[in-house]
Design a protein around this motif. Structure first.
Motif, PDB file in Angstrom:
ATOM      1  N   ASP A  89       4.356 -10.207   0.397  1.00 50.86           N
ATOM      2  CA  ASP A  89       3.792 -10.382   1.726  1.00 50.86           C
ATOM      3  C   ASP A  89       3.047  -9.117   2.130  1.00 50.86           C
ATOM      4  OD1 ASP A  89       5.769  -8.550   2.312  1.00 50.86           O
ATOM      5  OD2 ASP A  89       7.039  -9.971   3.388  1.00 50.86           O
ATOM      6  N   VAL A  90       2.539  -9.117   3.369  1.00 49.07           N
ATOM      7  CA  VAL A  90       1.736  -8.007   3.858  1.00 49.07           C
ATOM      8  C   VAL A  90       2.494  -6.691   3.772  1.00 49.07           C
ATOM      9  CG1 VAL A  90       0.721  -7.047   5.952  1.00 49.07           C
ATOM     10  CG2 VAL A  90       0.254  -9.409   5.337  1.00 49.07           C
ATOM     11  N   GLY A  91       3.758  -6.696   4.200  1.00 47.05           N
ATOM     12  CA  GLY A  91       4.536  -5.468   4.201  1.00 47.05           C
ATOM     13  C   GLY A  91       4.699  -4.856   2.830  1.00 47.05           C
ATOM     14  N   SER A  92       4.781  -5.701   1.802  1.00 50.92           N
ATOM     15  CA  SER A  92       5.003  -5.203   0.444  1.00 50.92           C
ATOM     16  C   SER A  92       3.831  -4.377  -0.050  1.00 50.92           C
ATOM     17  CB  SER A  92       5.247  -6.378  -0.513  1.00 50.92           C
ATOM     18  OG  SER A  92       6.388  -7.110  -0.144  1.00 50.92           O
ATOM     19  N   TYR A  93       2.593  -4.823   0.200  1.00 53.49           N
ATOM     20  CA  TYR A  93       1.486  -4.034  -0.323  1.00 53.49           C
ATOM     21  C   TYR A  93       1.084  -2.912   0.615  1.00 53.49           C
ATOM     22  CZ  TYR A  93      -1.780  -7.239   2.208  1.00 53.49           C
ATOM     23  OH  TYR A  93      -2.463  -7.999   3.136  1.00 53.49           O
ATOM     24  N   ASN A 150       0.408 -12.645   8.752  1.00 54.25           N
ATOM     25  CA  ASN A 150       1.106 -12.346   7.493  1.00 54.25           C
ATOM     26  C   ASN A 150       1.048 -13.570   6.587  1.00 54.25           C
ATOM     27  OD1 ASN A 150       2.696 -11.283   5.495  1.00 54.25           O
ATOM     28  ND2 ASN A 150       4.555 -11.118   6.718  1.00 54.25           N
ATOM     29  N   PRO A 151      -0.139 -13.887   6.057  1.00 54.93           N
ATOM     30  CA  PRO A 151      -0.268 -15.097   5.235  1.00 54.93           C
ATOM     31  C   PRO A 151       0.531 -14.990   3.942  1.00 54.93           C
ATOM     32  CG  PRO A 151      -2.233 -13.741   5.069  1.00 54.93           C
ATOM     33  CD  PRO A 151      -1.398 -13.125   6.146  1.00 54.93           C
ATOM     34  N   HIS A 152       1.005 -16.134   3.454  1.00 50.79           N
ATOM     35  CA  HIS A 152       1.725 -16.157   2.184  1.00 50.79           C
ATOM     36  C   HIS A 152       0.757 -15.820   1.044  1.00 50.79           C
ATOM     37  CE1 HIS A 152       5.578 -17.966   3.542  1.00 50.79           C
ATOM     38  NE2 HIS A 152       4.813 -18.413   4.511  1.00 50.79           N
TER      39      HIS A 152
END
Length: 766
Positions: A89-93, A150-152
């Motif tokens: 997700d967004v937070g991961s990258y 936060n798109p999949h």
């Protein structure tokens, strides 16, 4: 209940420091220049089969270029990068991107429990207030920031994070930067696909897959789908309050047609449905000023749920006396037509998105029936058409011209009422707030950019964008039993945002650049039926940047460096204050004003190395000094105070990340890999209210987010067709949180604790 929204920047260096850094860049580049002939040779294609750091092709300037040739601070992740790092997700990258900070969210997208406590900041710039976003999220060149935050990440080809204003190509929603998501395209090369499955902690499971099917020699389709379910990380100890689980579904269908060698047509449709049971916020027991003012007059003692304990001793348990249901659904359709001739290319991008959000139930986040949310319904739509005409080829003169028309709509309704245990003299079901509003923003823009190579080494790029926004808004409201009032308004704004870039190719492997670019967000007005209309102007910022893109030692090391200074003017600041007036009545004030100025200065370093076969190392460092300039009349829950010179929300001084991955052959077709990751973020604040809390002598905890670090570990085996891996995130179970919800209520401020998570993942390609 509206709270403060914020995000700005700090300070890095004096003028002499900048001069020293520029000199240092020059000295670094001299050895590479000495190894080359005086005349720089044209670029040669790289041998992708040889050892070294993999190159990534990006479209940051609306052309396909090597990331090392683009004079923009951009972090990119390929599909392979996302799989190896378990980016979901967004937070991961963002965690692997320097000078980017994102707060944990109770839900993935839509309306959150407290707008001010959630969000994203790039180089200290974030959504402090106003009608639009300070950053753009683009899915296949269509701006979806109004639809999905936060798109999949479903069947992705590449992710690009562009730091700094990108107004020329990406428009008004790009003051802080842009996240560009590129999905995998259908191919006529044959039937292929992939199946993935995961099971992990908290009874979390995920299944996803994609299949590519050629229909003819010129037409192919691709379908992808994903399901994720979980019991949730947190536990409701109240017998009738419901759980903390979630159920997400996402799907995409895309088509590519190439009727001629020059014409490509891409069509895609994306569907997502998300359901969350409760937020699972964990209370701290630290009471806000509002709840302190009313608690002496109630029969229960605040905080009410002491038996559960408070964070950090309690990291998983909460007590909510009623369920809270959150549903979010969105649809996104994108059509792209691209024609490329020998000297000129034309691209048309048409996008439509719609979203529907619903939330109802528990609102006081305690075991008492204090507040109820009857409904919070939100619908959003975005429609845009972009047309670009640009030069084709590698001549010394390159140009692009284009135009965009867009319309964003939003409608929202909310009902908040008193519960039977409110104990402040309100009858059960008393309407605290019943409101509706609708808003439409119509945007028109034209843009142009041209670059000229004066020599094989030196080039200049000049560009700009003219924008015109018209905002229409309607609102009605009943507040604390008052009469129903209605208001409406309309206003227009316009702007010209230029960009200039000077690029110098020191050698085949070293590029230097300097740039200046303007970011802009249109103004608007705040309609409060109980009070007067409040207008606010546009906010602007200028980003000045110098940087170096380089590869060394026969592509075994990639080193990119950027230094920036941002001057942010007329910052749109949202103020939301809940309290009690002199007569004892509860009041809720909300407004937006151009109340502050800010600056952000910093440095970003990104290193990737492949020193020996099988070993890859990465290191990212971001430092910034981001702070308010003049902010003398900040309206907060702790009074009207001077926050001039204070740090900006969501702007930690340091963000550091690194990884090491080693792969070793096991057999002729199989290899094993081990990957470790490290992340560090220094102290930060979530919003202006939290900064004000500490500035006025309130406890530092939980209003300041303390520095934290975490370690992830992954290991597995893989072949060309399958991969099996195990992972542990937050290996040492570090106790930290990234957002603090200051609205309080009967259990005090709340946080979302980060927990250790583990999982097993398998994938099969065919």
């Amino acid at each position: 209940m509206t709270n403060l929204k914020s995000g700005l920047g700090k300070s890095l260096a004096t003028g002499s420091s900048w001069a020293a850094i520029v000199a240092g860049l020059t000295l670094i580049a001299i050895p590479a220049q000495a190894q080359t002939a005086p005349s720089v040779q044209p670029e040669q294609p790289q041998d992708t089969e040889s050892e070294g750091v993999e190159d990534i092709v990006v479209t940051a300037q609306r052309r396909s270029e090597s990331i090392q040739q683009v004079p923009v601070a951009v972090t990119a992740f390929s599909a392979e990068d996302m799989q190896r790092a378990n980016i979901r997700d967004v937070g991961s990258y963002f965690a692997s991107t320097p000078n980017v900070f994102i707060t944990d969210s109770p839900i993935r997208s839509g309306n959150n429990v407290s707008d001010s406590a959630l969000g994203l900041a790039i180089r200290g710039i974030s959504n402090v207030g106003g009608n639009g976003s300070s950053f753009g999220i683009y899915l296949d060149d269509f701006n979806i920031s109004h639809i999905a935050l936060n798109p999949h990440l479903l069947d992705m080809e590449r992710i690009e994070v562009l730091r700094g204003p990108q107004g020329t190509y990406f428009g008004r929603n790009a003051s802080a930067g842009v996240m560009s998501l590129s999905t995998a395209r259908p191919s006529t090369s044959g039937v292929s696909g992939q199946i993935d499955a995961m099971f992990g902690s908290f009874n979390t499971a995920e299944v996803s897959g994609a299949i590519n099917v050629p229909l003819s020699s010129t037409v192919a389709i691709r379908a992808a789908a994903k399901w994720e379910g979980s019991d949730g990380e947190f536990r409701n100890k109240h017998p009738i309050g419901g759980g903390n689980g979630r159920d997400y579904k996402a799907a995409r269908l895309s088509l590519r047609a190439t009727p001629t060698d020059q014409l490509t047509i891409d069509l895609s449709y994306n569907y997502t449905r998300e359901h969350d049971d409760d937020f699972g916020l964990i209370n701290t027991g630290v009471l806000g000023s509002f709840i302190k003012s009313i608690c002496p007059g109630v029969t229960f003692t605040c905080p009410v749920d002491k038996n559960l304990g408070f964070y950090p001793d309690n990291r998983r348990n909460y007590a909510h006396d009623a369920p809270l249901k959150v549903d979010n659904e969105y649809h996104i359709a994108v059509g792209r037509i691209q024609w490329e001739g020998e000297t000129v290319g034309v691209t048309s991008i048409t996008g439509f998105g719609s979203a529907k959000f619903h939330r109802a139930g528990e609102l006081d986040f305690s075991s008492k029936d204090f507040l109820r949310e009857g409904f919070n319904d939100n619908t959003r739509q975005s429609l845009s058409e972009e047309l670009r005409v640009q030069s084709v080829g590698s001549g010394p003169f390159k140009w692009t011209i284009g135009g965009v028309i867009a319309r964003d709509k939003i409608r929202n309704g909310e009902l908040i009422s008193a519960g039977k245990e409110n104990d402040i003299g309100l009858p059960e079901g008393f309407v605290i707030e019943l409101s509706h509003f609708s808003q439409a923003i119509s945007s028109k823009a034209v843009f142009a950019e041209a670059s000229y190579d004066f020599t094989d080494a030196l080039s200049l790029t000049l560009g700009g964008r003219y924008s015109h926004d018209t905002i229409e808004r309607f609102e009605d409201q009943i507040e604390f039993g008052g009469p129903l009032d209605k208001v409406a308004g309309k206003k227009s704004f316009e702007d010209f945002s230029p960009r200039a870039v000077l690029k110098y190719k020191v050698s085949q492997d070293v590029n230097l650049y300097a740039s200046a670019s303007k970011g802009w967000k249109s103004g608007g007005f705040q309609l409060d039926p109980q009070r007067a209309r409040s207008d606010f102007g546009a906010e602007t910022l200028w980003n000045y940047e110098i940087g170096m893109k380089s590869t060394w030692f026969d592509r075994k090391l990639r080193a990119n460096l950027a230094l920036f200074y941002i001057d942010w003017k007329d910052v749109q600041v949202s103020s939301g204050v809940v309290g009690v007036d002199s007569s004892g009545a509860i009041i809720n004030f909300a407004g937006i004003s151009n109340a502050a100025s800010a600056s952000s200065k910093g440095v970003e370093l990104e290193l990737v190395a492949a020193p020996i076969r099988g070993l890859e190392l990465g290191f990212n460092l971001g430092y910034m000094d981001a702070k308010f300039g003049k902010f003398v009349d900040a309206r907060t829950n702790f009074g009207k105070i001077d926050l001039s010179g204070k740090p900006l929300p969501k702007a930690p001084d340091w963000t550091i990340s690194g990884f090491a991955q080693y792969s070793v052959p096991v057999s002729g077709t199989m290899s094993a890999f081990l990957r470790g990751e490290y992340f560090y973020t220094s102290d930060a604040y979530t919003n202006v209210n939290n900064i004000a809390a500490v500035a006025t002598g309130q406890p530092v905890f939980p209003f300041r987010i303390n520095a934290y670090d975490k370690v992830n570990l992954r290991l597995g085996i893989e072949t060309d067709t399958y991969r099996i891996s195990a992972y542990v995130e937050n290996l040492f179970d570090a106790k930290y949180y990234t957002s603090s919800f200051d609205f309080g209520f009967a259990n005090g401020a709340a946080v979302i604790p980060s927990l250790r998570r583990w999982g097993l993942r398998g994938s099969y390609k065919f």
